[in-house]
Design a protein around this motif. Structure first.
Motif, mmCIF file in Angstrom:
data_model
loop_
_atom_site.group_PDB
_atom_site.id
_atom_site.type_symbol
_atom_site.label_atom_id
_atom_site.label_comp_id
_atom_site.label_asym_id
_atom_site.label_seq_id
_atom_site.Cartn_x
_atom_site.Cartn_y
_atom_site.Cartn_z
ATOM 1 N N ARG A 1 0.851 -1.195 0.000
ATOM 2 C CA ARG A 1 0.000 0.000 0.000
ATOM 3 C C ARG A 1 0.884 1.243 0.000
ATOM 4 N NH1 ARG A 1 -5.434 0.124 1.841
ATOM 5 N NH2 ARG A 1 -4.912 2.242 2.537
ATOM 6 N N ALA A 2 0.516 2.248 -0.767
ATOM 7 C CA ALA A 2 1.333 3.463 -0.849
ATOM 8 C C ALA A 2 1.429 4.171 0.491
ATOM 9 C CB ALA A 2 0.761 4.403 -1.911
ATOM 10 N N ASP A 3 0.302 4.225 1.225
ATOM 11 C CA ASP A 3 0.340 4.941 2.504
ATOM 12 C C ASP A 3 1.184 4.203 3.547
ATOM 13 O OD1 ASP A 3 -1.494 2.877 2.646
ATOM 14 O OD2 ASP A 3 -3.155 4.090 3.391
ATOM 15 N N ILE A 4 1.099 2.871 3.588
ATOM 16 C CA ILE A 4 1.910 2.103 4.531
ATOM 17 C C ILE A 4 3.383 2.145 4.123
ATOM 18 C CG2 ILE A 4 2.315 -0.175 5.537
ATOM 19 C CD1 ILE A 4 -0.209 1.219 6.536
ATOM 20 N N SER A 5 3.650 2.165 2.827
ATOM 21 C CA SER A 5 5.033 2.294 2.360
ATOM 22 C C SER A 5 5.648 3.598 2.851
ATOM 23 C CB SER A 5 5.092 2.248 0.833
ATOM 24 O OG SER A 5 4.689 0.999 0.351
ATOM 25 N N ARG A 6 4.897 4.693 2.728
ATOM 26 C CA ARG A 6 5.387 5.996 3.153
ATOM 27 C C ARG A 6 5.601 6.032 4.667
ATOM 28 N NH1 ARG A 6 8.433 8.887 0.885
ATOM 29 N NH2 ARG A 6 9.524 8.760 2.852
ATOM 30 N N LEU A 7 4.658 5.471 5.415
ATOM 31 C CA LEU A 7 4.798 5.417 6.865
ATOM 32 C C LEU A 7 6.017 4.582 7.254
ATOM 33 C CD1 LEU A 7 3.814 5.843 9.774
ATOM 34 C CD2 LEU A 7 2.298 3.859 9.473
ATOM 35 N N THR A 8 6.195 3.466 6.574
ATOM 36 C CA THR A 8 7.329 2.588 6.878
ATOM 37 C C THR A 8 8.655 3.305 6.649
ATOM 38 O OG1 THR A 8 6.040 0.628 6.273
ATOM 39 C CG2 THR A 8 8.429 0.386 6.345
ATOM 40 N N LEU A 9 8.769 4.008 5.537
ATOM 41 C CA LEU A 9 10.008 4.738 5.249
ATOM 42 C C LEU A 9 10.256 5.840 6.275
ATOM 43 C CD1 LEU A 9 9.942 5.041 1.356
ATOM 44 C CD2 LEU A 9 11.505 3.663 2.748
ATOM 45 N N ASN B 1 11.946 -2.711 0.589
ATOM 46 C CA ASN B 1 11.962 -3.590 -0.583
ATOM 47 C C ASN B 1 11.856 -5.058 -0.185
ATOM 48 O OD1 ASN B 1 12.271 -1.352 -2.220
ATOM 49 N ND2 ASN B 1 14.472 -1.627 -2.536
ATOM 50 N N ILE B 2 12.480 -5.417 0.928
ATOM 51 C CA ILE B 2 12.410 -6.801 1.402
ATOM 52 C C ILE B 2 10.970 -7.183 1.693
ATOM 53 C CG2 ILE B 2 12.998 -8.345 3.319
ATOM 54 C CD1 ILE B 2 15.690 -6.885 3.493
ATOM 55 N N TYR B 3 10.261 -6.316 2.405
ATOM 56 C CA TYR B 3 8.862 -6.606 2.733
ATOM 57 C C TYR B 3 7.994 -6.623 1.475
ATOM 58 C CZ TYR B 3 9.633 -6.290 7.766
ATOM 59 O OH TYR B 3 10.048 -6.522 9.056
#
Length: 293
Positions: free
Chosen positions: A198-206, A233-235
């Protein structure tokens, strides 16, 4: 040279190490809280059976071991103290297969004077509904480059579990901690690796990993600016149904390792005067999720 070995905590990680040792002809003593006749590891098309029994009473174990692999969760270390007392002698090496960067501090008080060596575990192993363990990658450990670590390396030398020594173990341990810290989002979303697409979870993760990175560097870790993206990237490249240990604990109603995986970032951030606004939200939510278990 042969070494006597023992596994304390025959869960996903402990079973993997036990299977590797057994196939090399060095079947370890198995120690846990529930009696079983054997352990089963699924590795691709192979089924590896490690004979037991699993001992459940430390008083049953009369002999010390040369190497003890401590594979219980960090939340279970105190409960495993009796096993360490029985298995550890003055020349025993305890290899701690736990998450976090505080293994030596947490385990040493229970190790009866033995040498305690932390390890970074790089392989994914998951418990299956039938009690077997599924190994979903190459088995590898990283250890600090010390004489005691070379004993562990020698024990694993003829197995399919690789043990490498690192002169900069701290940086690798911090990198794995960042990976584990981001994994806490699985608990908070109730989803597996697919959630990171998900784009929003990707941004939060970073953003969260950038925060963790600043704390890691303040602690002396040598990690470059690209580390957060590498971990994301691993996830994102993992199978969408891939879970992790903290999610498995949550789903099973067990206490969570929220403090050693996430709370430590918040704690050390305060020590170094580094703002941790994302940790300040994630940590209490994970603590509350653990309380609910």
């Amino acid at each position: 040279m042969s070494f006597s070995t023992a596994i304390v905590g025959p869960g996903a990680i402990g079973t993997t190490i036990a299977a590797a040792l057994h196939e090399s002809g060095n079947t370890p003593v198995l120690c846990g809280h529930r009696h079983r006749d054997h352990l089963t590891l699924l590795d691709g098309t192979r089924i590896i059976t490690v004979p037991g029994p699993i001992l459940t009473d430390p008083a049953e174990q009369a002999d010390t071991a040369d190497v003890v692999f401590l594979a219980v969760k960090a939340t279970q270390t105190e409960a495993a103290a009796g096993w360490l007392t029985s298995l550890c002698g003055p020349h025993t090496v305890v290899c701690v297969l736990q998450n976090g960067i505080e293994q030596v501090r947490m385990v040493t008080p229970y190790a009866a004077g033995s040498q305690v060596i932390p390890a970074v575990v790089w392989f994914p192993a998951q418990a299956q509904p039938d009690g077997s363990i599924l190994l979903r990658g190459h088995a590898q450990l990283t250890l600090p480059d010390t004489q005691a670590s070379k004993v562990i390396q020698a024990v694993l030398d003829n197995t399919w579990c690789e043990a490498e020594l690192s002169a900069d173990f701290s940086s690798l341990a911090w990198r794995k901690l960042l990976q584990n810290a981001a994994g806490g989002l699985m608990v908070l979303t109730g989803r597996r690796s697919g959630t990171y697409r998900r784009a929003d979870i990707s941004r939060l993760t970073l953003d969260y990993l950038d925060e963790c990175l600043q704390v890691a560097r303040a602690e002396g870790a040598s990690l470059d600016d690209g580390t957060p993206q590498e971990i994301l990237n691993i996830y994102q490249s993992s199978p969408p149904d891939m879970g992790n240990s903290i999610l498995a604990d949550h789903e099973a109603g067990r206490p969570l390792e929220w403090d050693i995986r996430n709370g430590v970032i918040q704690r050390l951030g305060r020590v170094h005067g580094i703002p941790t606004p994302i940790s300040d939200v994630i940590v209490p939510l994970l603590a509350a999720a653990s309380d609910a278990n």
